[in-house]
Scaffold this motif. Structure first.
Motif, PDB file in Angstrom:
ATOM      1  N   GLN A 116       1.140  -1.456   0.325  1.00  0.00           N
ATOM      2  CA  GLN A 116      -0.454  -0.012   0.327  1.00  0.00           C
ATOM      3  C   GLN A 116       0.744   1.241   0.381  1.00  0.00           C
ATOM      4  OE1 GLN A 116      -2.056   0.382   3.474  1.00  0.00           O
ATOM      5  NE2 GLN A 116      -3.984   1.257   2.252  1.00  0.00           N
ATOM      6  N   LEU A 117       1.974   1.395   0.904  1.00  0.00           N
ATOM      7  CA  LEU A 117       2.669   2.361   1.258  1.00  0.00           C
ATOM      8  C   LEU A 117       3.409   2.858  -0.170  1.00  0.00           C
ATOM      9  CD1 LEU A 117       4.911   2.231   4.270  1.00  0.00           C
ATOM     10  CD2 LEU A 117       2.796   3.585   3.615  1.00  0.00           C
ATOM     11  N   VAL A 118       3.715   1.941  -1.148  1.00  0.00           N
ATOM     12  CA  VAL A 118       4.541   1.238  -3.236  1.00  0.00           C
ATOM     13  C   VAL A 118       3.523   2.517  -3.666  1.00  0.00           C
ATOM     14  CG1 VAL A 118       5.397  -0.145  -4.612  1.00  0.00           C
ATOM     15  CG2 VAL A 118       5.808  -0.556  -2.386  1.00  0.00           C
ATOM     16  N   ILE A 119       2.848   1.769  -3.736  1.00  0.00           N
ATOM     17  CA  ILE A 119       1.184   2.637  -4.226  1.00  0.00           C
ATOM     18  C   ILE A 119       0.913   4.177  -4.483  1.00  0.00           C
ATOM     19  CG2 ILE A 119      -1.698   2.238  -5.483  1.00  0.00           C
ATOM     20  CD1 ILE A 119      -0.772  -0.396  -4.631  1.00  0.00           C
ATOM     21  N   LYS A 120       1.236   4.209  -3.177  1.00  0.00           N
ATOM     22  CA  LYS A 120       1.500   5.631  -2.858  1.00  0.00           C
ATOM     23  C   LYS A 120       2.086   6.251  -3.175  1.00  0.00           C
ATOM     24  CE  LYS A 120      -1.962   5.176   1.536  1.00  0.00           C
ATOM     25  NZ  LYS A 120      -2.432   5.485   3.142  1.00  0.00           N
ATOM     26  N   LYS A 121       3.644   6.177  -3.090  1.00  0.00           N
ATOM     27  CA  LYS A 121       4.594   6.594  -3.838  1.00  0.00           C
ATOM     28  C   LYS A 121       4.320   6.540  -5.005  1.00  0.00           C
ATOM     29  CE  LYS A 121       7.692   6.113   0.544  1.00  0.00           C
ATOM     30  NZ  LYS A 121       8.778   5.151   0.675  1.00  0.00           N
ATOM     31  N   LEU A 122       3.744   6.302  -5.366  1.00  0.00           N
ATOM     32  CA  LEU A 122       4.248   5.695  -7.411  1.00  0.00           C
ATOM     33  C   LEU A 122       2.945   6.801  -7.734  1.00  0.00           C
ATOM     34  CD1 LEU A 122       4.011   1.859  -8.637  1.00  0.00           C
ATOM     35  CD2 LEU A 122       6.036   2.895  -8.369  1.00  0.00           C
ATOM     36  N   LYS A 123       1.963   7.138  -7.118  1.00  0.00           N
ATOM     37  CA  LYS A 123       0.761   7.961  -7.642  1.00  0.00           C
ATOM     38  C   LYS A 123       1.461   9.918  -7.542  1.00  0.00           C
ATOM     39  CE  LYS A 123      -3.286   7.998  -6.389  1.00  0.00           C
ATOM     40  NZ  LYS A 123      -4.832   7.529  -4.978  1.00  0.00           N
ATOM     41  N   ARG A 138       4.223  10.602  -7.424  1.00  0.00           N
ATOM     42  CA  ARG A 138       6.185  10.414  -8.182  1.00  0.00           C
ATOM     43  C   ARG A 138       5.406  10.729  -9.730  1.00  0.00           C
ATOM     44  NH1 ARG A 138      10.977   7.628  -5.160  1.00  0.00           N
ATOM     45  NH2 ARG A 138      10.674   8.565  -3.461  1.00  0.00           N
ATOM     46  N   VAL A 139       4.930   9.469 -10.545  1.00  0.00           N
ATOM     47  CA  VAL A 139       4.065   9.247 -11.619  1.00  0.00           C
ATOM     48  C   VAL A 139       2.858   9.560 -11.850  1.00  0.00           C
ATOM     49  CG1 VAL A 139       4.210   7.798 -13.086  1.00  0.00           C
ATOM     50  CG2 VAL A 139       5.646   7.136 -11.667  1.00  0.00           C
ATOM     51  N   ARG A 140       2.748  10.350 -12.886  1.00  0.00           N
ATOM     52  CA  ARG A 140       1.549  11.519 -12.707  1.00  0.00           C
ATOM     53  C   ARG A 140       0.345  10.278 -13.634  1.00  0.00           C
ATOM     54  NH1 ARG A 140       2.711  17.769 -13.874  1.00  0.00           N
ATOM     55  NH2 ARG A 140       2.990  18.076 -11.494  1.00  0.00           N
ATOM     56  N   ASN A 141      -0.250  10.837 -14.451  1.00  0.00           N
ATOM     57  CA  ASN A 141      -1.296   9.711 -14.884  1.00  0.00           C
ATOM     58  C   ASN A 141      -1.146   7.992 -15.033  1.00  0.00           C
ATOM     59  OD1 ASN A 141      -2.285  12.291 -16.254  1.00  0.00           O
ATOM     60  ND2 ASN A 141      -0.134  12.011 -17.757  1.00  0.00           N
ATOM     61  N   ILE A 142      -1.293   7.254 -13.833  1.00  0.00           N
ATOM     62  CA  ILE A 142      -1.092   6.318 -13.082  1.00  0.00           C
ATOM     63  C   ILE A 142      -2.588   6.350 -12.594  1.00  0.00           C
ATOM     64  CG2 ILE A 142      -0.601   4.536 -12.088  1.00  0.00           C
ATOM     65  CD1 ILE A 142       2.700   5.244 -12.202  1.00  0.00           C
ATOM     66  N   GLU A 143      -2.725   5.251 -12.937  1.00  0.00           N
ATOM     67  CA  GLU A 143      -4.374   4.571 -12.109  1.00  0.00           C
ATOM     68  C   GLU A 143      -4.036   3.585 -11.454  1.00  0.00           C
ATOM     69  OE1 GLU A 143      -7.232   4.334 -15.295  1.00  0.00           O
ATOM     70  OE2 GLU A 143      -7.722   6.530 -16.108  1.00  0.00           O
ATOM     71  N   LEU A 144      -3.109   3.806 -10.034  1.00  0.00           N
ATOM     72  CA  LEU A 144      -3.645   2.833  -9.402  1.00  0.00           C
ATOM     73  C   LEU A 144      -4.433   3.387  -7.917  1.00  0.00           C
ATOM     74  CD1 LEU A 144      -0.012   3.110  -8.516  1.00  0.00           C
ATOM     75  CD2 LEU A 144      -1.321   1.679 -10.340  1.00  0.00           C
ATOM     76  N   ASP A 145      -6.093   3.669  -7.835  1.00  0.00           N
ATOM     77  CA  ASP A 145      -6.655   3.385  -6.712  1.00  0.00           C
ATOM     78  C   ASP A 145      -7.517   2.103  -6.515  1.00  0.00           C
ATOM     79  OD1 ASP A 145      -6.597   6.420  -6.832  1.00  0.00           O
ATOM     80  OD2 ASP A 145      -7.876   6.749  -8.411  1.00  0.00           O
ATOM     81  N   GLU A 146      -7.970   1.528  -8.132  1.00  0.00           N
ATOM     82  CA  GLU A 146      -7.933   0.195  -7.933  1.00  0.00           C
ATOM     83  C   GLU A 146      -7.223  -0.775  -7.014  1.00  0.00           C
ATOM     84  OE1 GLU A 146     -10.021  -1.291 -11.137  1.00  0.00           O
ATOM     85  OE2 GLU A 146     -11.435  -0.094 -11.930  1.00  0.00           O
TER      86      GLU A 146
END
Length: 595
Positions: free
Chosen positions: A528-535, A537-545
């Motif tokens: 979950q922490l990795v997903i938050k950091k990716l969001k 730093r990286v734009r236009n990545i849909e990781l909400d689901e």
């Protein structure tokens, strides 16, 4: 007055008879009873309970010990035989005298008559038991040593005998004993119970007073323990009958075919039984099943025995009181028997009647006539007979009433009166040893059965019931103990299984609590922490689901862990209660085993 009576007065026969009777009485008073008698064993011919018997040849003569009383009973005067018998006797005496003179032996030439003495009647009306022999090592030399041995033998057998015969009220003793020329002891026992008890070798001691004993009991039991199985087919051998009877009864002593009854199709079988209870049982039944067929069963009754002199071969007296001859006369050829070897194969010719048979054979007219007179005399005076004795009357000697037996009627009716004063279940024939209900006795057991016998039978039944109860009780106790022990072992196994299950559950709980749940939860949290950091730093990545899915999984893991922890607490409580119940059950089992 008849012509026969006038002839007797002229011949002075009555006076002569009185003189001879007086001389005989004086001689019997002055002489002691002899132990040597000669008897004819015609049990194979006449000791049977059927009218259709065959005439058979007599067996070999046996020498017996005589314990009878020689005193004359003046109520019964000696009975004289007919004139024809006297003429036979007179001619025989002359021939014996001439034969003796030719061999330079002197015989008594005075005329003699065959008379039925009281001694002969007593001998005929009693059962005569053969002797027991005790082979002794070392041999018995003196009477004191023999007396000691007999007394110790009686002491040894008394406990076992009284245990088997608890109602025996008489003294236990030996009627007569002596030391034979070989140094062994021979015994005469007239008590039927003691006689039967000692017929088994395992009831003797192996040693007494440093003397080894080898008992040799008689080969046959008394008539009170013998029955007859009638008309058994010849195809059914004695061995087959023996095997089948041994399966039904435990105390079969001896079995044999009765030679006087054998014909082309069937014969009678004589069976001797040790236990009185089995004897009464087979008699009360009246029938027996052998080889799938029913055969009649009846008691065995001996016929009256004749006392025959071993010197002159005439009936009515013994060798010691013989006045007919001074030498032993051969029963085969009728000549003086000075050399026994010469008379082993001599010509057989009766010197009484000149017929082709032995002089002491029942075919002889003299002996047959004497036997008929003897049986008639016993019929007239049955009170002379002991209460337990019943004698069979052969067919050819029966009178018009066709009675088959002679017995002491007075003693029998006294016995019946005693039995009528006691209350018992008359419908239960197996409860009392009464074979018939008519007015005449039909078996030896009926005459001999009295209060003592009834008490003895009941006592034996009670002892057997007690033994049977004890055996069944022991079996039940053993089965109960086995069941308790088996149940205890099952409980131990259940306890071990439960402990194993608790151990496994505890191990599984530790693994879940310490490894699986923390690792899974921590891994999801890190993801979950990795997903938050990716969001960020990286734009236009849909990781909400994905983030939402991880949150849901973390929630499911936490809920499952809580549910598992609750179930674990419930299992611990159930296991605790099972342990308590198991301990209580095992304690109860231990108490039951220890009693």
């Amino acid at each position: 007055m008849s012509s026969e009576q006038k002839d007797r007065i002229c011949d002075d026969m009555d006076t002569q008879m009185m003189i001879e009777n007086f001389q005989r009485q004086e001689q019997l008073k002055s002489t002691s009873p002899t132990l040597e008698q000669q008897t004819i064993n015609d049990s194979n011919r006449n000791n049977q309970n059927d009218d259709n018997w065959e005439f058979v040849q007599n067996r070999r003569n046996n020498k017996k010990k005589n314990t009878g009383n020689n005193n004359i009973d003046h109520r019964l005067q000696p009975k004289e035989l007919s004139k024809s018998s006297q003429s036979y006797s007179s001619s025989n005496q002359n021939r014996i005298s001439s034969s003796s003179n030719s061999n330079q032996h002197q015989t008594n030439k005075s005329e003699y008559r065959l008379s039925i003495t009281n001694y002969a009647l007593d001998y005929a009306s009693n059962y005569h038991f053969p002797p027991f022999k005790l082979d002794c090592y070392p041999k018995i030399n003196g009477r004191k040593e023999g007396t000691r041995l007999i007394n110790d033998l009686i002491k040894f057998i008394t406990p076992g005998f009284l245990n088997q015969n608890p109602c025996f009220s008489k003294d236990i003793f030996v009627d007569l004993w002596w030391i034979d020329p070989e140094g062994n002891i021979q015994l005469i026992i007239n008590s039927t119970d003691l006689y039967v008890y000692l017929c088994k070798k395992d009831r003797y001691p192996n040693q007494l007073n440093n003397v080894k004993i080898n008992p040799i009991p008689p080969n046959h039991l008394p008539p009170q323990h013998t029955v007859i199985i009638k008309w058994v087919h010849n195809s059914f051998t004695d061995d087959d009958i023996r095997d089948e009877l041994n399966m039904k009864f435990e105390s079969i002593f001896f079995i044999e075919s009765m030679h006087g009854t054998i014909n082309e199709k069937n014969r009678h079988i004589k069976v001797e039984i040790l236990e009185k209870k089995e004897y009464i049982k087979i008699l009360n039944s009246g029938k027996i099943n052998l080889g799938g067929q029913l055969y009649s069963v009846d008691e065995y009754l001996p016929s009256p025995r004749i006392l025959i002199c071993n010197r002159c071969n005439l009936p009515g007296h013994t060798k010691k009181s013989c006045r007919n001859s001074d030498v032993n006369i051969c029963r085969r050829c009728g000549k003086p028997r000075s050399n026994v070897k010469e008379h082993m194969d001599c010509e057989i010719k009766c010197y009484h009647c000149q017929e082709k048979h032995l002089a002491n054979d029942y075919k002889c007219k003299i002996i047959d006539k004497y036997r008929r007179e003897l049986i008639d005399e016993l019929k007239k005076h049955p009170e002379r007979m002991p209460p337990e004795v019943q004698l069979f009357i052969p067919t050819e000697y029966r009178s018009d009433d066709r009675k088959k037996m002679i017995y002491n009627e007075k003693a029998y009716h006294q016995n019946q009166c005693i039995q009528q004063h006691h209350h018992y279940n008359r419908s239960d024939e197996a409860g009392w040893p009464l074979l018939k209900t008519n007015n005449t006795p039909v078996s030896t057991s009926v005459v001999s059965t009295n209060i003592s016998m009834a008490i003895k039978t009941l006592s034996e039944e009670l002892v057997e019931e007690k033994k049977r109860y004890e055996i069944i009780q022991k079996q039940i106790e053993e089965k109960y103990k086995n069941v308790v022990q088996t149940t205890n072992q099952v409980l131990l196994l259940v306890k071990q299984v439960q402990q194993t299950q608790e151990t496994i559950i505890s191990s599984m709980s530790k693994v879940l609590n310490q490894v699986i749940v923390p690792v899974c939860g921590k891994s999801l949290e890190n993801l979950q922490l990795v997903i938050k950091k990716l969001k960020t730093r990286v734009r236009n990545i849909e990781l909400d689901e994905v983030h939402e899915l991880i949150n849901n999984q973390i929630s499911c893991i936490n809920e499952a862990y809580k549910e598992f922890d609750r179930h674990q607490e419930e299992l611990k409580m159930i296991s605790y209660k099972q342990n308590e119940a198991m301990v209580t059950a095992m304690d109860n089992m231990i108490q039951l085993i220890n009693g």
